[in-house]
Design an enzyme around this catalytic site. Sequence first.
Site, short mmCIF file in Angstrom:
data_model
loop_
_atom_site.label_atom_id
_atom_site.label_comp_id
_atom_site.label_asym_id
_atom_site.label_seq_id
_atom_site.Cartn_x
_atom_site.Cartn_y
_atom_site.Cartn_z
N ASN A 318 0.48 -1.11 0.61
CA ASN A 318 -0.46 -0.06 0.07
C ASN A 318 1.28 1.27 0.01
O ASN A 318 0.32 2.69 -0.21
CB ASN A 318 -0.77 0.07 1.32
CG ASN A 318 -1.76 -1.32 1.28
OD1 ASN A 318 -3.03 -0.97 0.13
ND2 ASN A 318 -2.73 -1.64 2.40
N HIS A 320 3.25 2.51 2.06
CA HIS A 320 2.97 3.06 3.46
C HIS A 320 3.73 1.73 3.80
O HIS A 320 4.27 1.00 4.37
CB HIS A 320 1.65 3.37 4.30
CG HIS A 320 1.41 2.39 4.76
ND1 HIS A 320 -0.70 3.13 5.10
CD2 HIS A 320 0.94 0.95 4.88
CE1 HIS A 320 -0.64 1.63 5.53
NE2 HIS A 320 0.54 0.36 5.50
N CYS A 355 3.80 7.57 7.17
CA CYS A 355 4.65 8.00 6.88
C CYS A 355 5.29 7.30 5.75
O CYS A 355 5.11 6.23 5.01
CB CYS A 355 5.60 8.23 7.38
SG CYS A 355 6.88 6.67 8.21
#
Length: 415
Positions: A318, A320, A355
Amino acid sequence: MVATSATSSFFPLPSSSLDPNGKTNKLTSTNFSGLNPTPNSSGRLKVKPNAQAPSKINGKKVSLPGSVHIVKTDNNHDLSQQHAPRTFINQLPDWSMLLAAITTVFLAAEKQWMMLDTKPRRSDMIMDPFGLGRIVQDGLVYRQNFDIRSYEIGADRSASIETVMNHLQETALNHVKSAGLLGDGFGSTPEMVKKNLIWVVTRMQVVVDKYPTWGDVVEVDTWVSKSGKNGMRRDWLVRDCYTGEILTRASSVWVMMNKVTRKLSKLPEEVRGEIEPYFVNSDPILAEDSRKLTKLDDKTADYVRSGLTPRWSDLDVNQHVNNVKYIGWILESAPVEMMEKHKLKSMTLEYRRECGRDSVLQSLTAVSGCDVGSLGTAGEVECQHLLRLQDGAEVVKGRTVWSSKTPSTTWDTTS
């Protein structure tokens, strides 16, 4: 020899007859393939090189099948080539290579069987030798076994907390897959894929009673339950595969986020219809730690580690950072003298934001319950943690509790 004797009744071999004086009445020569003798004008005896002398039995000379004999030739007779009789044995192909291969396979199988672990097992345990996992307890609980590998242990020779967390994450994804709900996303159901939705964890609570060591086999159970209107709770129970001793308990809360907008989303009814049949009506495996997590800054933190950046391998599908990686970053600022003499007993994490691969982070840790200078001799130590971006935005807040290691698990890291 045995095969030749067995077939001699069907394919008689030539033999020599002996007279009373021990002389052979007839000589039988074989194996003259490729030999074309020419007449010898001298009338002398002609001998083939490497010819074998006739054997003697009780002092009498006999001719043996397959042996080469001395043959007298003259100018008027040509020696014709003679061949051994065609028998069943000498017409068979060479099976030695095939027999050797079959023998190798059987020996390898026997070796693997002998290497199987013979430790006593619980009577209610069905072994999962390949770690593939299976559905148990009326199709609501997923169970999978994991071997503790040499590269999964830390300096104290026991499994690291990252190893434990990776096992939890792996069973969660395999649970969704085995239930037939895995779409194209990372743990997303088919309806979630249609709506660009993914699962994100907002809270994680873990209690470790005992860490496994190299060579141990752990059994991980996981199941899901309802959490509020738009959330899902996932619990885990980790036990020793052979003794049933409880090693770790963990509970987490998950919500949905739009993969495109990166904002939280409500739980659509279509998705609810997919996952609700798998919900277990049970209390959390851990009582929720409702204590508020302390907010840290540069003034209140005892230890700060800056310049932490994700590597490409830290990202999941995904795009991340993997949830387990956050734990490693949090512990980057934990004091080494505490980690040498203590083990992580419990952990509570709150995930605030994600993040990406271009993020630069800071890890902050504050020690409470004891003086920083006496960490090596302290009994139980509690720490507050904060992982934040360079601009100060909070990524993860946490609290950890550490207990003293027993002498057998404390190792000298200076040697």
